[in-house]
Motif scaffolding. Sequence first.
Motif, PDB file in Angstrom:
ATOM      1  N   ALA A 166      -2.073  21.099  13.265  1.00 41.79           N
ATOM      2  CA  ALA A 166      -1.130  21.000  12.161  1.00 41.79           C
ATOM      3  C   ALA A 166      -0.170  19.837  12.369  1.00 41.79           C
TER       4      ALA A 166
ATOM      5  N   LEU B 186      -7.762  20.718   5.552  1.00 42.75           N
ATOM      6  CA  LEU B 186      -7.065  20.629   6.837  1.00 42.75           C
ATOM      7  C   LEU B 186      -7.773  21.394   7.942  1.00 42.75           C
TER       8      LEU B 186
ATOM      9  N   HIS C 154      -2.023  27.927   6.274  1.00 45.85           N
ATOM     10  CA  HIS C 154      -1.981  26.928   5.190  1.00 45.85           C
ATOM     11  C   HIS C 154      -3.005  27.298   4.133  1.00 45.85           C
ATOM     12  N   ARG C 155      -2.976  26.563   2.987  1.00 44.72           N
ATOM     13  CA  ARG C 155      -3.863  26.855   1.856  1.00 44.72           C
ATOM     14  C   ARG C 155      -4.672  25.634   1.431  1.00 44.72           C
ATOM     15  N   ARG C 156      -4.816  24.660   2.328  1.00 47.51           N
ATOM     16  CA  ARG C 156      -5.561  23.445   1.998  1.00 47.51           C
ATOM     17  C   ARG C 156      -6.826  23.386   2.850  1.00 47.51           C
TER      18      ARG C 156
ATOM     19  N   ARG D  43       5.873  21.447   4.482  1.00 46.25           N
ATOM     20  CA  ARG D  43       5.957  22.491   3.454  1.00 46.25           C
ATOM     21  C   ARG D  43       4.600  23.097   3.122  1.00 46.25           C
ATOM     22  N   ASP D  44       3.504  22.465   3.578  1.00 43.62           N
ATOM     23  CA  ASP D  44       2.179  23.038   3.334  1.00 43.62           C
ATOM     24  C   ASP D  44       1.895  24.247   4.218  1.00 43.62           C
ATOM     25  N   PHE D  45       2.736  24.492   5.202  1.00 43.65           N
ATOM     26  CA  PHE D  45       2.451  25.514   6.189  1.00 43.65           C
ATOM     27  C   PHE D  45       3.454  26.664   6.106  1.00 43.65           C
TER      28      PHE D  45
ATOM     29  N   TRP E 103       5.105  31.064  -0.141  1.00 42.65           N
ATOM     30  CA  TRP E 103       5.289  29.805   0.603  1.00 42.65           C
ATOM     31  C   TRP E 103       6.678  29.222   0.353  1.00 42.65           C
TER      32      TRP E 103
ATOM     33  N   ALA F 220      -0.724  15.852   5.594  1.00 45.53           N
ATOM     34  CA  ALA F 220      -0.100  17.109   5.165  1.00 45.53           C
ATOM     35  C   ALA F 220       1.401  16.987   5.352  1.00 45.53           C
TER      36      ALA F 220
ATOM     37  N   TRP G  54       0.493  29.623  12.460  1.00 46.53           N
ATOM     38  CA  TRP G  54       0.533  28.619  11.396  1.00 46.53           C
ATOM     39  C   TRP G  54      -0.539  28.947  10.353  1.00 46.53           C
TER      40      TRP G  54
ATOM     41  N   ARG H 121      11.605  23.701   8.284  1.00 40.30           N
ATOM     42  CA  ARG H 121      11.113  24.867   7.543  1.00 40.30           C
ATOM     43  C   ARG H 121      11.557  26.137   8.260  1.00 40.30           C
TER      44      ARG H 121
END
Length: 633
Positions: free
Chosen positions: A490, A472, A467-469, A502-504, A541, A499, A465, A441
């Motif tokens: 992470a 986590l 994220h949107r979850r 790409r989630d970060f 993102w 995870a 870092w 990434r």
Amino acid sequence: AGGPAGAALMLATLLLLTDGFPLLPSRHMTYRHTDVAQCRNLGSGRHRSVAQGRGLGSSRHRNAPRLCSTDSPGPPAAGSEDWRDVRARLVAMEQLERQGTSQSTNGSGIRADLDASSPQQPAERWGGAQVYETPLIEQGSVILGGTQQEFGFALRQQYFHKSVMLLLQHDPTFTRGIMLNRPSAMELDGWRVWFGGDVSEGGWFHGGSPDDSSEAGRREIVCLHSIESAAAARLSMPVIRGVAHTTLEGAKALIEQGEATQSDFWLFIGYAGWAPGQLQGEVDRDSWYLAAADSSVLLRELLRQGTDLPPPSAGVAAAGDGLATWEGLMRAIGKQDEVERTRGCLEDRLLCEWVRQHLLPHPSAPVASAASPPQLPSTDPAGLVLRTSKTAESFTLDRQYLHKAIVLLLREAEGRTVIGAVLNRPTANVVQFNLPRRPRRCIGFGGEARVRSSSLQTDSNGLLWLHRRPELGGTRVGQLDVWRIGAAEAAESIRGGRAALRDFMLLAGVLAWERPELERLLRDGELEPVPSPDALWNALWSLGELPDGDQDAEGGGGPPDATGLSDGTAIWFAATQQGRAPLATAEADGGVAERAEADGAPFTMEVIPAADLADEALHVWLHFFAGHPDTSS
């Protein structure tokens, strides 16, 4: 990634897409926490040393000792000769001998027909004065801003671009000079003010007021003149024969005594300063050309540009960029090709913008509108998302990474310092994990401050870092559906399959504002809140997405292509269009707008305006500091 399942460390590889681009070190990174907070400048070390080494006056030299004396020897005796006259004659005669000419000379030994029309003249005449290139740095030298540097004055200190500088002092302790080709449209006590340099200008060219006593004490004013009298000599410091300088008080005293008139002086505020050996190093890097002249005639020609402008008292705001003066002197020392090669370049245009912003009278403060300007919350503003306004001018000449930027405020630290990060500036630096298919990434540029801090959960490499979850974990950023998380946590979630990389969003560096400064930017309309930041997340993102790095993975062979990097401006433009009626089609920034619309964004793209000067400056910044391809051609 090897190691036991419970290990808290993850090994990742930082790849570079451009040869030798050093935004971050190319090495293996071990993610670990540290409670030591450090802050350092983030940028290309290869270029930063050049950008920062331009005539910057160290504060310890601002009050450099003067050599004024009450027992001045007085004006030069009649018939005395400056060593530059001797040298000019020697240069001319030596070159004439090499050419095998035998033309007559006048009584001073200079060839009688040495004039501007002679294409073979050894020491060119410009404005009535002999000018020649010299290898020596000395008091009285004229230095011309060079144009051969790989990283010039496009992004900062534009006033040094194609400047013409007279050295007032050059000794083992300090070198000091003033710019001769930056006349402003402002006045002080009836004199036109010239920009002399960036040291001790007391805020005059940054909105300062002549009546501000707190700033006046930090201004150094130089009055240049060519008065040859005993009274002038007592109050002045010689530069070369027939050229001297005094203080503003000294100039007023000479006028009061009837020894001079106001038109005999040229008034400069500020100067440029160099530490011992610094200027020589810049000359060795082709940052300057050295020239010398034989008399004060050259000085009078250079300063004539000021009298050619309408006086500030006439009510017409007119300042000079000095480009014609630089070009004339460059031709005089045989640099015609360089003049033609660089005419109209981006640096020229940014210099003109600097003149417009800093050498014209400062406009009165705008009348407050009925609508109150946006304000920061009185408590921690974490979670506020800002965008640069359409009319912002501050980021054309400096901090270009904030031009058309989206900024997330992360927290307010002790001491009323607000920490934020730019979200839409992907770089050519890559994090790659040693997992099947080698996911990778892009790292985004978050700001110039490098922070290693447990309070922001940055890792040992200064990476933040996001994220949107929510499952986590981590620290929520205000009331947004965005969380900060430690690198170890992470990495563990990625290795455990909970995870994907790409989630970060990974950001290198942060922004730091004192609260009053950030409040001013909001009040002046330079920054403004984004009404619906949730509509931007998918597009933001996606800026860091790359194909997997496994050689066997489809589309993943070799390093990713830097030409695919986005400048992030389409997302900014989309943010400015929030609330507009949707359009049928939209296409920009490689489909970012379509993805945002498909995700339910309440906006679509109009036709994006053509690139302007600030866009060009941003692209230069992205090339040098974020590894983007060169788009200047």
